[in-house]
Structure formats: structure tokens, C-alpha cells
Design a protein around this motif. Structure first.
Motif, PDB file in Angstrom:
ATOM      1  N   UNK A  68       0.941  -1.013  -0.134  1.00 60.34           N
ATOM      2  CA  UNK A  68      -0.047  -0.526  -0.063  1.00 60.34           C
ATOM      3  C   UNK A  68       1.225   1.917   0.049  1.00 60.34           C
ATOM      4  N   UNK A  69       2.586   1.120  -0.005  1.00 59.69           N
ATOM      5  CA  UNK A  69       2.934   2.224  -0.525  1.00 59.69           C
ATOM      6  C   UNK A  69       2.747   2.989   1.232  1.00 59.69           C
ATOM      7  N   UNK A  70       2.510   2.464   2.024  1.00 58.22           N
ATOM      8  CA  UNK A  70       2.519   3.189   3.161  1.00 58.22           C
ATOM      9  C   UNK A  70       1.687   4.191   3.641  1.00 58.22           C
ATOM     10  N   UNK A  71       0.661   3.546   2.632  1.00 56.76           N
ATOM     11  CA  UNK A  71      -0.713   5.532   3.157  1.00 56.76           C
ATOM     12  C   UNK A  71      -2.034   4.485   3.521  1.00 56.76           C
ATOM     13  N   UNK A  72      -1.874   2.885   3.836  1.00 58.03           N
ATOM     14  CA  UNK A  72      -2.728   2.518   4.300  1.00 58.03           C
ATOM     15  C   UNK A  72      -3.129   2.479   6.376  1.00 58.03           C
ATOM     16  N   UNK A  73      -3.629   3.017   6.674  1.00 55.66           N
ATOM     17  CA  UNK A  73      -4.096   3.492   8.259  1.00 55.66           C
ATOM     18  C   UNK A  73      -3.672   2.073   8.543  1.00 55.66           C
ATOM     19  N   UNK A  74      -2.768   1.769   9.717  1.00 59.64           N
ATOM     20  CA  UNK A  74      -2.828   0.439  10.297  1.00 59.64           C
ATOM     21  C   UNK A  74      -2.940   0.056  11.988  1.00 59.64           C
ATOM     22  N   UNK A  75      -3.121  -0.240  12.694  1.00 59.89           N
ATOM     23  CA  UNK A  75      -2.818  -0.381  14.089  1.00 59.89           C
ATOM     24  C   UNK A  75      -1.713  -1.436  14.175  1.00 59.89           C
ATOM     25  N   UNK A  76      -0.554  -0.549  14.636  1.00 60.92           N
ATOM     26  CA  UNK A  76      -0.039  -1.159  15.579  1.00 60.92           C
ATOM     27  C   UNK A  76       0.349  -0.612  16.568  1.00 60.92           C
ATOM     28  N   UNK A  77       0.625  -1.695  18.085  1.00 62.58           N
ATOM     29  CA  UNK A  77       1.017  -1.761  19.050  1.00 62.58           C
ATOM     30  C   UNK A  77       1.967  -0.593  19.074  1.00 62.58           C
ATOM     31  N   UNK A  78       2.291   0.354  20.479  1.00 67.57           N
ATOM     32  CA  UNK A  78       3.362   1.138  20.930  1.00 67.57           C
ATOM     33  C   UNK A  78       4.608   0.318  20.500  1.00 67.57           C
ATOM     34  N   UNK A  79       4.788  -0.653  20.966  1.00 66.13           N
ATOM     35  CA  UNK A  79       6.504  -1.378  21.266  1.00 66.13           C
ATOM     36  C   UNK A  79       6.364  -1.002  20.106  1.00 66.13           C
TER      37      UNK A  79
END
Length: 253
Positions: A68-79
Motif C-alpha cells: 500500500x506504499x505506506x498510505x494505508x491506516x494500520x493499528x500497530x501496538x506502540x512497542x
């Protein structure tokens, strides 16, 4: 005023940005670190080219999203996100040092850039990564971001240098944020409009929003997207217009 652009945004046999041409124009290069685009050989080549021209090397870190060329919203835990960002900065640092330079700043890319404007946890992950780099390499990197963002506030609270940024080729909302790419006319394609916005930012410290209002923008760096068709020629036109207006172009870091 610093002039930055996104470079190294190819992958393997595919190329997207005209890195050689852009490096002859910009003062800072946001180098893709392999998670939204870029690969080790491209990273090395861009670092070598930047170092040879005295262009500052920035780590453009992203969500792990090549498709997605880094343009898709993603939920990644902070750590987890902090670890992935640290990995990217560290990888680029090796190539930058090999070229006789070093990573000079960090800038989030795409969906992450927009997310850290308001998301405290995702912004904190970026700060965590920059702090981890400082502990490992003994120097603090400036964080480049949107004025008023959670990212710059948290970075400043952590004692990190911060640099405000504006965009010559992106549309703005009345709140001073970027119009999402999912909306029409989020990207400015008319060269005259791009040049006009660059001059407005650098000379008047303002932008005209999609609604026609003028809002103040305090920026030390001005960005042009390297993946825009004709980006190198547009960057040269912007640089020429800024210099003709008496704006001195130099890297902030």
C-alpha cells in the motif's frame, strides 16, 4: 528554508523517484527505509548521492506496508511500532555512515505521518524510536513533522529537536492539516499552484485552504513529493522561484 523531497521510493527492478535529479535540487532527502518502499541497494545509492552533494539524509520511516506504499491506516501496538521504526532508522544509518555521512533527521511517511498528528500512542512510538537511536548512537535526531502535531509536542517534551514542515504540493484544510488523499484534489498537480503555495509558505508564512481561507503556517522545511510525475522539474522550478524571491535554501540539520 529547507527544501526536502521523498527519495529512494522504488523496490528492486521498479523505480519511482528520479533520485539523481532531485538530489541536485533539494537540501534534504527523505530516504525510504524499506517498509513502504526502498531496498538496501537503493538506500545505499541514495545515501552515496546525497553525501556527495552535501544533501542531508533523513530516515523516512513508515508502517510495514509495501503493497500500500505506506498510505494505508494500520493499528500497530506502540512497542512493536517503535521497534520497527528503530529498525528502519538503524538500517539507513549504516548506509549513510558508509557514504561518509549519517542520518540527520527522522520523518514519518504517509499514513503514519497523518496518524501522528493526533494519535498520542502512535506519535509516542516514533519518539521512542528516535530516543532508542540516541541511546545506541549517542546523538539526538531532529523530528520533522506538521506544526501543532502530537508528534512534535511529544518529541519536544522528550527533549528532542523538532522541525516544522509545510507542503508545496498538498491541499490544506481550514484547521491547517493536510486534506486526506482519499478526498478529491488532495494533491496539487498544477505547477503554477505548487510554486505559488511554496512562495506563500516561505515568504508570507501562510497557505490558502480548500475553502479559500488563508491560515498561518510556520515552517522551517518545505516538502515536495518525489513520486509526483515530473517531480524533479517541479522541484527545480520551486527552488528557482524561492531563490528569485530572496529565500535562502539550506538544510535545517
Amino acid at each position: 528554508m529547507d527544501l526536502n523531497a521523498d527519495l529512494g521510493e522504488g523496490f528492486g527492478r521498479w523505480t519511482l523517484t528520479d533520485d539523481e535529479a532531485l538530489l541536485s535540487v533539494v537540501t534534504s532527502a527523505n530516504v525510504a527505509c524499506g517498509f513502504h518502499a526502498g531496498d538496501p541497494t537503493t538506500m545505499r545509492r541514495v545515501c552515496e548521492g546525497a553525501a556527495a552533494r552535501g544533501v542531508r539524509i533523513g530516515a523516512q520511516v513508515s508502517y510495514r506496508d509495501l503493497a500500500g506504499f505506506g498510505r494505508r491506516a494500520m493499528d500497530v501496538p506502540r512497542t512493536e511500532l517503535a521497534d520497527e521504526l528503530t529498525y528502519q532508522i538503524g538500517a539507513l544509518e549504516v548506509f549513510a555512515r558508509q557514504a561518509g555521512a549519517g542520518v540527520a533527521y527522522v520523518k514519518p511517511h504517509g499514513a503514519l505521518y497523518n496518524r501522528v498528528v493526533r494519535d498520542e500512542q502512535q506519535a509516542a512510538a516514533v519518539v521512542d524510536a528516535v530516543a532508542a537511536f540516541a541511546r545506541a548512537f549517542g546523538r539526538e535526531l531532529p523530528v520533522l513533522g506538521l506544526p501543532g502535531s502530537a508528534l512534535l509536542r511529544l518529541a519536544a517534551e522528550a527533549g528532542l529537536p523538532t522541525v516544522t514542515e509545510a507542503f508545496a504540493d498538498r491541499a490544506y484544510t481550514p484547521a491547517g492539516s493536510l486534506v486526506p488523499r482519499t478526498e478529491p484534489d488532495a494533491v496539487l498537480h498544477d505547477p503554477d499552484a505548487v510554486v505559488a503555495q511554496a512562495l506563500a509558505v516561505a515568504v508570507a508564512g501562510e497557505v490558502t485552504t480548500v475553502g479559500g481561507e488563508k491560515v498561518p503556517v510556520a515552517a522551517a522545511s518545505l516538502c515536495l513529493h518525489g513520486d509526483t510525475p515530473g517531480a524533479a522539474a517541479l522541484a527545480l522550478r520551486v527552488r528557482s522561484a524561492l531563490e528569485a524571491a530572496g529565500v535562502t535554501l539550506e538544510a535545517f540539520a
